[in-house]
Design a protein around this motif. Sequence first.
Motif, mmCIF file in Angstrom:
data_model
loop_
_atom_site.group_PDB
_atom_site.id
_atom_site.type_symbol
_atom_site.label_atom_id
_atom_site.label_comp_id
_atom_site.label_asym_id
_atom_site.label_seq_id
_atom_site.Cartn_x
_atom_site.Cartn_y
_atom_site.Cartn_z
ATOM 1 N N ILE A 39 0.797 -1.237 0.000
ATOM 2 C CA ILE A 39 0.000 0.000 0.000
ATOM 3 C C ILE A 39 0.824 1.279 0.000
ATOM 4 O O ILE A 39 0.296 2.343 -0.329
ATOM 5 C CB ILE A 39 -0.976 0.045 1.188
ATOM 6 C CG1 ILE A 39 -0.234 0.094 2.518
ATOM 7 C CG2 ILE A 39 -1.925 -1.138 1.143
ATOM 8 C CD1 ILE A 39 -1.171 0.280 3.712
ATOM 9 N N CYS A 40 2.083 1.240 0.349
ATOM 10 C CA CYS A 40 2.881 2.474 0.311
ATOM 11 C C CYS A 40 3.021 2.936 -1.137
ATOM 12 O O CYS A 40 3.568 2.207 -1.969
ATOM 13 C CB CYS A 40 4.261 2.233 0.920
ATOM 14 S SG CYS A 40 5.374 3.645 0.663
ATOM 15 N N CYS A 63 2.767 10.742 3.290
ATOM 16 C CA CYS A 63 1.310 10.684 3.073
ATOM 17 C C CYS A 63 0.588 10.197 4.318
ATOM 18 O O CYS A 63 -0.593 10.443 4.494
ATOM 19 C CB CYS A 63 0.989 9.782 1.886
ATOM 20 S SG CYS A 63 1.291 8.028 2.184
ATOM 21 N N THR A 65 -0.121 7.071 5.147
ATOM 22 C CA THR A 65 -0.887 5.827 4.992
ATOM 23 C C THR A 65 -0.364 4.742 5.924
ATOM 24 O O THR A 65 -1.133 4.086 6.625
ATOM 25 C CB THR A 65 -0.819 5.348 3.530
ATOM 26 O OG1 THR A 65 -1.297 6.373 2.684
ATOM 27 C CG2 THR A 65 -1.633 4.077 3.343
ATOM 28 N N CYS A 66 0.939 4.564 5.958
ATOM 29 C CA CYS A 66 1.492 3.505 6.806
ATOM 30 C C CYS A 66 1.260 3.824 8.281
ATOM 31 O O CYS A 66 1.076 2.921 9.096
ATOM 32 C CB CYS A 66 2.966 3.305 6.517
ATOM 33 S SG CYS A 66 4.014 4.741 6.794
#
Length: 92
Positions: A39-40, A63, A65-66
């Motif tokens: 997903i990164c 971002c 996300t992680c």
Amino acid sequence: VRVEDKLYQNRYRVDSGRSHIVVAPHETPPPELVALVTICPARCYEINGKGQVEVAHDGCMECGTCRVVAEGSGAITWTYPRGGYGVQFKFG
Ligand code: SF4
């Protein structure tokens, strides 16, 4: 214009030796760590030869996300880079 071409426009000032993301030590990675490899958007995470997840912070776009996916479980710790370091976006 491809996303990869736009990402290439970004610039990074890498804070060498002071990663703003740290992966918690593990023998076998928990599912949320394995998910980060996929997903990164900058592909900062990868699985090494021992089957463990590693992060290379130098291409991180910050971002978050992680951080959303894995920090709550303690699988990673995430802080913003020090002032003057990190990504510099050309577009937005
Ligand atoms: Fe990847 Fe975003 Fe996490 Fe940076 S903050 S390592 S770009 S998912």
